[in-house]
Design a protein around this motif. Structure first.
Motif, PDB file in Angstrom:
ATOM      1  N   ALA A 126       1.031  -1.044  -0.089  1.00  0.00           N
ATOM      2  CA  ALA A 126       0.124   0.058   0.010  1.00  0.00           C
ATOM      3  C   ALA A 126       0.786   1.261  -0.015  1.00  0.00           C
ATOM      4  O   ALA A 126       0.453   2.105  -0.612  1.00  0.00           O
ATOM      5  CB  ALA A 126      -0.969  -0.054   1.198  1.00  0.00           C
ATOM      6  N   ILE A 127       1.998   1.386   0.841  1.00  0.00           N
ATOM      7  CA  ILE A 127       2.935   2.308   0.819  1.00  0.00           C
ATOM      8  C   ILE A 127       3.500   2.624  -0.311  1.00  0.00           C
ATOM      9  O   ILE A 127       3.764   3.704  -1.181  1.00  0.00           O
ATOM     10  CB  ILE A 127       3.998   2.086   1.921  1.00  0.00           C
ATOM     11  N   ASP A 128       3.938   1.189  -1.042  1.00  0.00           N
ATOM     12  CA  ASP A 128       4.644   1.404  -2.475  1.00  0.00           C
ATOM     13  C   ASP A 128       3.787   2.077  -3.587  1.00  0.00           C
ATOM     14  O   ASP A 128       4.061   2.757  -4.433  1.00  0.00           O
ATOM     15  CB  ASP A 128       5.070  -0.063  -2.941  1.00  0.00           C
ATOM     16  N   GLN A 129       2.376   1.432  -3.356  1.00  0.00           N
ATOM     17  CA  GLN A 129       1.364   1.918  -4.367  1.00  0.00           C
ATOM     18  C   GLN A 129       1.151   3.664  -4.235  1.00  0.00           C
ATOM     19  O   GLN A 129       1.239   4.126  -5.671  1.00  0.00           O
ATOM     20  CB  GLN A 129      -0.020   1.179  -4.111  1.00  0.00           C
ATOM     21  N   LEU A 130       1.216   4.101  -3.119  1.00  0.00           N
ATOM     22  CA  LEU A 130       1.287   5.508  -3.216  1.00  0.00           C
ATOM     23  C   LEU A 130       2.488   6.250  -3.528  1.00  0.00           C
ATOM     24  O   LEU A 130       2.440   7.341  -4.158  1.00  0.00           O
ATOM     25  CB  LEU A 130       0.723   5.885  -1.621  1.00  0.00           C
ATOM     26  N   ALA A 131       3.748   5.369  -3.031  1.00  0.00           N
ATOM     27  CA  ALA A 131       5.024   6.283  -3.572  1.00  0.00           C
ATOM     28  C   ALA A 131       5.114   6.282  -5.048  1.00  0.00           C
ATOM     29  O   ALA A 131       5.545   7.230  -5.636  1.00  0.00           O
ATOM     30  CB  ALA A 131       5.737   5.174  -3.027  1.00  0.00           C
ATOM     31  N   LEU A 132       4.516   5.157  -5.775  1.00  0.00           N
ATOM     32  CA  LEU A 132       4.427   5.142  -7.266  1.00  0.00           C
ATOM     33  C   LEU A 132       3.633   6.077  -7.902  1.00  0.00           C
ATOM     34  O   LEU A 132       4.373   6.990  -8.770  1.00  0.00           O
ATOM     35  CB  LEU A 132       4.012   3.621  -7.663  1.00  0.00           C
ATOM     36  N   TRP A 133       2.638   6.435  -7.439  1.00  0.00           N
ATOM     37  CA  TRP A 133       1.872   7.499  -7.859  1.00  0.00           C
ATOM     38  C   TRP A 133       2.565   8.880  -7.447  1.00  0.00           C
ATOM     39  O   TRP A 133       2.521   9.769  -8.560  1.00  0.00           O
ATOM     40  CB  TRP A 133       0.566   7.701  -7.012  1.00  0.00           C
ATOM     41  N   GLY A 134       3.085   8.894  -6.432  1.00  0.00           N
ATOM     42  CA  GLY A 134       3.924  10.234  -6.183  1.00  0.00           C
ATOM     43  C   GLY A 134       5.022  10.599  -7.093  1.00  0.00           C
ATOM     44  O   GLY A 134       5.189  11.621  -7.449  1.00  0.00           O
ATOM     45  N   GLU A 135       5.647   9.324  -7.690  1.00  0.00           N
ATOM     46  CA  GLU A 135       6.694   9.424  -8.438  1.00  0.00           C
ATOM     47  C   GLU A 135       6.099   9.778  -9.709  1.00  0.00           C
ATOM     48  O   GLU A 135       6.881  10.848 -10.542  1.00  0.00           O
ATOM     49  CB  GLU A 135       7.567   8.090  -8.738  1.00  0.00           C
ATOM     50  N   ARG A 136       5.075   9.321 -10.164  1.00  0.00           N
ATOM     51  CA  ARG A 136       4.480   9.689 -11.516  1.00  0.00           C
ATOM     52  C   ARG A 136       4.152  11.053 -11.567  1.00  0.00           C
ATOM     53  O   ARG A 136       4.266  11.716 -12.507  1.00  0.00           O
ATOM     54  CB  ARG A 136       3.318   8.643 -11.668  1.00  0.00           C
ATOM     55  N   LEU A 137       3.645  11.578 -10.385  1.00  0.00           N
ATOM     56  CA  LEU A 137       2.957  13.022 -10.453  1.00  0.00           C
ATOM     57  C   LEU A 137       3.963  13.898  -9.955  1.00  0.00           C
ATOM     58  O   LEU A 137       3.630  15.107  -9.931  1.00  0.00           O
ATOM     59  CB  LEU A 137       1.837  12.745  -9.343  1.00  0.00           C
ATOM     60  N   GLU A 138       5.131  13.368  -9.676  1.00  0.00           N
ATOM     61  CA  GLU A 138       6.243  14.135  -9.077  1.00  0.00           C
ATOM     62  C   GLU A 138       5.760  15.049  -7.777  1.00  0.00           C
ATOM     63  O   GLU A 138       5.733  16.269  -7.753  1.00  0.00           O
ATOM     64  CB  GLU A 138       6.745  15.089 -10.117  1.00  0.00           C
TER      65      GLU A 138
END
Ligand SMILES: Nc1nc2c(ncn2[C@@H]2O[C@H](COP(=O)(O)OP(=O)(O)OP(=O)(O)O)[C@@H](O)[C@H]2O)c(=O)[nH]1
Ligand SMILES: [Mg+2]
Length: 287
Positions: A126-138
């Protein structure tokens, strides 16, 4: 089976406005997840309008008018100059994390500086899923190790937002079944921490994400979250995946909750402000 709108148009096209008519109308409304209380009230309202609304289109307009009177929109506006926070709540799998990513994109397009808080510390994924969105969205993501106290993560996120001059923290939470008392209690603790950390003038909203396909169970979920921590606003996710959506009327009417956004797909841009008129047009257009 025919959709809500097609069935209404077929029924309203018939000349009779007798008991049989209202019984069939009641069935259609219940099958669209309006719930018994809202259905009864709509039938009562429509019976009063039988004199003036005879033909199909005026009857449909009368029904839409009554439905619209139950629906309320709330804009989740931010207060400039201090971190605002949206705490995103809901049962498992309704679309919380995806909605956070969509909200981040939405607010950023409007000039906000957004920060994500990985408050779902239950699973590493769940943490990784949000982190991935964070990367994509910068967009920066404040996270801790799996198993960490979600209140502590959100506490850090508010401090970080303040330090960076970010004006919006979007806080994820673990999905929780509304009948799991212990987990529901944890939300109360998170709520207290947020209240203590945010400036009093900041916008703080507890936003409940509801899966549009769950029907009347959504009302039960909303009641439980309402009791445990208080809910300010509802986001209706997965509206693209259902021919129903009538539960929204019960949510607004029976619980007095406003709707802020509607999720219409899995992509970042699939998020719209809730518009009662458009919502009802789409509901009634269902073939
Ligand atoms: N079609 C459609 N799918 C959506 C929408 N919003 C979310 N989803 C999908 O629903 C699934 C669950 O989404 P998540 O955002 O992970 O849900 P969650 O509430 O965070 O789930 P948990 O953290 O496990 O409780 C994913 O496959 C999303 O792509 C929507 O508006 N429409
Ligand atoms: Mg999630």
């Amino acid at each position: 089976m025919k959709g809500f709108g097609a069935r209404l148009r077929e029924l309203f096209g018939r000349p009779a406005r007798d008991e049989q008519f209202f019984a069939e109308l009641g069935d259609i409304l219940l099958e669209a997840d309006l719930g018994p209380a809202a259905t009864d009230r709509l039938l009562e309202g429509l019976r009063k309008q039988v004199g003036s609304a005879q033909d199909r289109d005026s009857f449909l307009a009368a029904l839409k008018g009554l439905l619209a009177a139950s629906l309320r929109f709330e804009a989740l506006d931010l207060v400039p100059g201090s971190p605002n926070l949206l705490l995103v709540l809901g049962v498992n799998g309704v679309g919380k994390t995806t909605t956070i990513a969509k909200l981040a994109a939405w607010y950023r397009r409007r000039g906000s500086q957004v920060l994500l808080a990985a408050g779902d510390t239950f699973r590493a994924a769940a943490i990784d899923q949000l982190a991935l969105w964070g990367e994509r969205l910068e967009v920066p993501v404040v996270r801790q190790a799996p198993g960490a106290d979600p209140g502590a993560v959100i506490f850090d996120a508010i401090a970080s937002a303040r330090a960076r001059g970010a004006d919006l923290v979007l806080a994820d939470t673990a999905g929780r079944l509304h009948n799991k008392t212990q987990l529901m209690k944890e939300l109360g603790k998170i709520d207290k921490i947020i209240r203590a950390r945010l400036e009093p003038r900041a916008a703080y909203r507890k936003v409940l994400v509801i899966d549009a396909t769950t029907g009347q169970n959504a009302v039960r979920q909303a009641e439980a979250f309402q009791q445990a921590v208080g809910v300010d606003s509802v986001i209706l996710a997965k509206y693209d995946s259902t021919g129903k959506g009538g539960a929204v009327v019960s949510l607004c009417r029976d619980l007095g909750l406003p709707i802020s956004f509607v999720g219409t797909g899995e992509k970042l841009e699939d998020l719209e402000l809730f518009d009662a008129g458009r919502f009802l047009d789409a509901l009634v257009a269902r073939e």
